[in-house]
Design an enzyme around this catalytic site. Structure first.
Site, PDB file in Angstrom:
ATOM      1  N   LYS A  30       0.822  -1.220   0.000  1.00 12.32           N
ATOM      2  CA  LYS A  30       0.000   0.000   0.000  1.00 12.32           C
ATOM      3  C   LYS A  30       0.855   1.269   0.000  1.00 12.32           C
ATOM      4  CE  LYS A  30      -0.765   0.275   5.025  1.00 12.32           C
ATOM      5  NZ  LYS A  30       0.211   1.301   5.324  1.00 12.32           N
ATOM      6  N   HIS A  72      43.017 -13.655  17.929  1.00  5.91           N
ATOM      7  CA  HIS A  72      43.503 -12.670  18.885  1.00  5.91           C
ATOM      8  C   HIS A  72      44.146 -11.519  18.130  1.00  5.91           C
ATOM      9  CE1 HIS A  72      45.243 -11.054  22.547  1.00  5.91           C
ATOM     10  NE2 HIS A  72      46.405 -10.950  21.902  1.00  5.91           N
ATOM     11  N   LEU A  77      15.418   3.776  24.065  1.00  2.77           N
ATOM     12  CA  LEU A  77      16.846   3.851  24.373  1.00  2.77           C
ATOM     13  C   LEU A  77      17.675   4.128  23.117  1.00  2.77           C
ATOM     14  CD1 LEU A  77      17.090   1.061  27.081  1.00  2.77           C
ATOM     15  CD2 LEU A  77      16.566   3.487  27.339  1.00  2.77           C
TER      16      LEU A  77
HETATM   17  P1  FAD Z   1       6.507  -4.407   8.258  1.00  2.00           P
HETATM   18  O1  FAD Z   1       7.949  -4.156   8.092  1.00  2.00           O
HETATM   19  O2  FAD Z   1       5.762  -3.525   9.189  1.00  2.00           O
HETATM   20  O3  FAD Z   1       5.861  -4.340   6.809  1.00  2.00           O
HETATM   21  C1  FAD Z   1       4.501  -4.427   6.603  1.00  2.00           C
HETATM   22  C2  FAD Z   1       4.172  -3.854   5.254  1.00  2.00           C
HETATM   23  O4  FAD Z   1       2.828  -4.180   4.925  1.00  2.00           O
HETATM   24  C3  FAD Z   1       4.266  -2.346   5.166  1.00  2.00           C
HETATM   25  O5  FAD Z   1       5.053  -1.972   4.068  1.00  2.00           O
HETATM   26  C4  FAD Z   1       2.827  -1.890   4.982  1.00  2.00           C
HETATM   27  O6  FAD Z   1       2.720  -0.702   4.200  1.00  2.00           O
HETATM   28  C5  FAD Z   1       2.231  -3.080   4.267  1.00  2.00           C
HETATM   29  N1  FAD Z   1       0.789  -3.224   4.410  1.00  2.00           N
HETATM   30  C6  FAD Z   1       0.058  -3.230   5.544  1.00  2.00           C
HETATM   31  N2  FAD Z   1      -1.253  -3.447   5.277  1.00  2.00           N
HETATM   32  C7  FAD Z   1      -1.339  -3.579   3.933  1.00  2.00           C
HETATM   33  C8  FAD Z   1      -2.414  -3.813   3.037  1.00  2.00           C
HETATM   34  N3  FAD Z   1      -3.671  -4.008   3.473  1.00  2.00           N
HETATM   35  N4  FAD Z   1      -2.131  -3.877   1.724  1.00  2.00           N
HETATM   36  C9  FAD Z   1      -0.883  -3.699   1.241  1.00  2.00           C
HETATM   37  N5  FAD Z   1       0.165  -3.487   2.049  1.00  2.00           N
HETATM   38  C10 FAD Z   1      -0.057  -3.433   3.369  1.00  2.00           C
HETATM   39  N6  FAD Z   1      13.672  -4.851  14.211  1.00  2.00           N
HETATM   40  C11 FAD Z   1      14.886  -5.419  14.204  1.00  2.00           C
HETATM   41  O7  FAD Z   1      14.983  -6.647  14.076  1.00  2.00           O
HETATM   42  N7  FAD Z   1      16.026  -4.663  14.301  1.00  2.00           N
HETATM   43  C12 FAD Z   1      15.986  -3.326  14.448  1.00  2.00           C
HETATM   44  O8  FAD Z   1      17.018  -2.684  14.534  1.00  2.00           O
HETATM   45  C13 FAD Z   1      14.717  -2.706  14.486  1.00  2.00           C
HETATM   46  N8  FAD Z   1      14.626  -1.368  14.620  1.00  2.00           N
HETATM   47  C14 FAD Z   1      13.385  -0.791  14.621  1.00  2.00           C
HETATM   48  C15 FAD Z   1      13.320   0.587  14.811  1.00  2.00           C
HETATM   49  C16 FAD Z   1      12.094   1.218  14.830  1.00  2.00           C
HETATM   50  C17 FAD Z   1      12.032   2.705  15.017  1.00  2.00           C
HETATM   51  C18 FAD Z   1      10.909   0.451  14.646  1.00  2.00           C
HETATM   52  C19 FAD Z   1       9.582   1.127  14.626  1.00  2.00           C
HETATM   53  C20 FAD Z   1      10.971  -0.909  14.473  1.00  2.00           C
HETATM   54  C21 FAD Z   1      12.214  -1.551  14.475  1.00  2.00           C
HETATM   55  N9  FAD Z   1      12.334  -2.920  14.335  1.00  2.00           N
HETATM   56  C22 FAD Z   1      13.560  -3.513  14.347  1.00  2.00           C
HETATM   57  C23 FAD Z   1      11.155  -3.786  14.165  1.00  2.00           C
HETATM   58  C24 FAD Z   1      10.994  -4.142  12.681  1.00  2.00           C
HETATM   59  O9  FAD Z   1      10.855  -2.969  11.934  1.00  2.00           O
HETATM   60  C25 FAD Z   1       9.777  -5.039  12.494  1.00  2.00           C
HETATM   61  O10 FAD Z   1       9.879  -6.162  13.345  1.00  2.00           O
HETATM   62  C26 FAD Z   1       9.682  -5.526  11.053  1.00  2.00           C
HETATM   63  O11 FAD Z   1       9.612  -4.449  10.154  1.00  2.00           O
HETATM   64  C27 FAD Z   1       8.460  -6.418  10.871  1.00  2.00           C
HETATM   65  O12 FAD Z   1       8.400  -6.850   9.552  1.00  2.00           O
HETATM   66  P2  FAD Z   1       7.037  -7.230   8.836  1.00  2.00           P
HETATM   67  O13 FAD Z   1       7.428  -7.699   7.478  1.00  2.00           O
HETATM   68  O14 FAD Z   1       6.255  -8.140   9.701  1.00  2.00           O
HETATM   69  O15 FAD Z   1       6.188  -5.894   8.746  1.00  2.00           O
END
Ligand code: FAD
Ligand code: NAI
Length: 467
Positions: A34, A446, A187
């Site tokens: 999206k 090391h 943090l």
């Molecule tokens: P997401 O990455 O959230 O992707 C979901 C996607 O689905 C999005 O692009 C969204 O637009 C799309 N979407 C949703 N609904 C629809 C729909 N109906 N139709 C079409 N598209 C849709 N994790 C780590 O492991 N290391 C880190 O260093 C880390 N740092 C982070 C820092 C921040 C500030 C935040 C907020 C999170 C961080 N995370 C980190 C967590 C990590 O971002 C998430 O765990 C990860 O992105 C989850 O992946 P996902 O594929 O499940 O979902």
């Protein structure tokens, strides 16, 4: 005949990795996204931008405080925040382009628009022009991720009261930053803005920081952060933020009840966790059940309550981590291809990318105590590690927890620079069911900081050499 073998909704690390693996296994795959940009929260507003700012702000602080003692004379560094934000954006763009490349390389169709599930094998995608397009598929994987959790009565405007998204794009360094929630985001992003000059006060509901991490690690880490200038108000909650005046007025109350106090921050960062994102997906109508916390309910093979519909990543139970989402993406693709896809939830590393870093894999001491498991502890401080001594980066330690009877490593916890890179040898060892003795007898180069892991493993048997 369905057009696709698999349609993945969402292109975060869960979704795009699932799509790539499925394509590798010979499936015809489409992803639905999206947002205009691929890569999800991780690439656009999460892992990647936060790590870019953590890196840049760390360099800023190093230039100001560490270079001189190494004999590197530089004039006091000046902050160019727009340039730093540009550096961050270049990092995002590079990674997003990388995902676009992977989609092309693996012949995965990218369908831009909001996906809605109409039932088994049927997805409707509505583009930004409002036009809906039906897509037919054998299987659907929901990888729609998560959204910020909000505090009742405190409205996020992403300018003065921000979520992580706003905190990654502030246009000036706040004089005082009030962080609500002493979790990973608080943090990490608190560190970024403190390094750039903000006074940072962290308010945490619980009586400790980083819930879920090893208690001893969290206590020591809190002391290190306090030395850096962080102020913590534990056992405290923010109950209101008055935005009517020029200055914000935040009301803080002890979690256990008692008199309130007021703080006047320039910016409030609300980071009290994240919630699964299922808006507009049509799950209820399609019959896909959610659990009591609004996460898509799945079985041990990622199957939802509706045939042919699966879910992975932040939108299902488990740690909200990019690598957990990725591994689930690979596992479900392999399951759909008839293979034995699997994720070992006992060995998922967690890293806080501050200075020093905190990295952890497996059980904490608190968990082992609670489960009544007899264990031995081997600890080794970086003050006794040669490489850390010469680099003068001696903060922190490695702690290895091993089963008292079998010596099998059950958990490894590290505070220290580069801990996030070091943790993986422990993860590999644990995947193979290795013992502290195995780790202790593995030759380590090391001088490296990783020798501290070997020494901590030796310390399990009370025979560390350098301590
Ligand atoms: P997401 O990455 O959230 O992707 C979901 C996607 O689905 C999005 O692009 C969204 O637009 C799309 N979407 C949703 N609904 C629809 C729909 N109906 N139709 C079409 N598209 C849709 N994790 C780590 O492991 N290391 C880190 O260093 C880390 N740092 C982070 C820092 C921040 C500030 C935040 C907020 C999170 C961080 N995370 C980190 C967590 C990590 O971002 C998430 O765990 C990860 O992105 C989850 O992946 P996902 O594929 O499940 O979902
Ligand atoms: P979190 O769950 O890590 O921390 C939230 C903190 O807020 C907890 O300590 C909690 O006790 C506290 N809290 C909850 N309600 C509160 C209230 N009303 N007042 C005060 N404190 C309150 O969540 P965070 O930091 O928002 O991060 C969200 C997710 O993103 C995490 O699950 C994390 O896994 C992921 N993430 C991972 C990163 C990494 O791997 N390095 C970096 C950033 C985020």
């Amino acid at each position: 005949m369905a057009t696709y073998d698999l349609v993945v909704i969402g292109t975060g690390p869960g979704g795009y990795v699932c799509a790539v693996r499925a394509a590798q296994l010979g499936m015809k795959v489409a992803v639905v996204e999206k947002s205009a940009s691929l890569g999800g929260t991780c690439l656009n507003t999460g892992c990647m931008p936060s790590k870019a700012l953590l890196h840049a702000s760390e360099m800023f602080e190093e230039a100001a405080h560490s270079f001189a003692k190494m004999g590197v004379g530089v004039s006091a560094p000046k902050l160019d925040l727009p340039a730093m934000m540009n550096f961050k954006q270049q990092g995002i763009d590079g990674n997003v382009k990388g995902v676009e490349f992977l989609m092309k390389k693996n012949k995965i169709d990218v369908i831009h628009g909001r996906g809605k599930i109409l039932g088994t094998g049927k997805v409707e995608v509505t583009g930004s022009d409002g036009k809906a397009q039906p897509v037919e598929t054998m299987n659907i994987v929901i990888a729609t991720g998560s959204d910020i959790a909000r505090l009742k009565g405190i409205e996020i405007d992403e300018k003065r009261i921000v979520s992580s998204t706003g905190a990654l794009s502030l246009d000036r360094v706040p004089g005082k930053l009030l962080v609500v929630g002493a979790g990973v985001i608080g943090l990490e992003l608190g560190s970024v803005w403190r390094r750039l000059g903000a006074e940072v006060v962290v308010v945490e509901f619980l009586d400790r920081i980083l819930p879920g991490m090893d208690g001893e690690v969290a206590r020591q880490f809190q002391r290190m952060l306090e030395k850096q200038g962080f102020a913590f108000k534990l056992g405290t909650k923010v109950t209101a933020v008055d935005t009517s005046g020029k200055a914000l007025k935040a009301t803080l109350e002890p979690a256990a009840g008692g008199p309130a106090e007021t703080l006047e921050p320039d910016v409030v960062l609300v980071c009290i966790g994240r919630v699964p994102y299922t808006e507009g997906l049509g799950l209820k109508e399609a019959g896909v059940a959610l659990d009591s916390r609004g996460r898509v309910q799945i079985d041990s093979h990622f199957a939802t309550t509706v045939k042919g519909i699966y879910a992975i990543g932040d939108v299902v139970a488990g740690p909200m981590l990019a690598h957990k989402a990725e591994d689930e993406g690979v596992a479900i693709a392999e399951i759909l291809a008839g293979q034995a896809g699997h994720v070992n939830y006992d060995v998922i590393p967690g890293v806080v990318y501050t200075t020093p870093e905190v990295a952890s894999v497996g059980k904490t001491e608190d968990e082992l105590k609670q489960a009544g498991v007899a264990y031995t502890v081997g600890k080794f401080p970086f003050t006794a590690n040669g490489r850390s001594k010469v680099n003068q980066t001696t903060d922190g330690f490695v702690k290895v927890l091993a089963d008292a009877k079998t010596d099998r490593v059950l958990g490894v916890h590290i505070i220290g620079r580069e801990a996030g890179e070091m943790i993986h040898e422990a993860a590999v060892l644990m995947e193979f069911g290795g013992s502290a003795e195995d780790l202790a007898r593995t030759c380590h180069a090391h001088p490296t900081r990783s020798e501290a892991i070997k020494e901590a493993a030796l310390a399990v048997g009370k025979r560390a050499i350098h301590m």
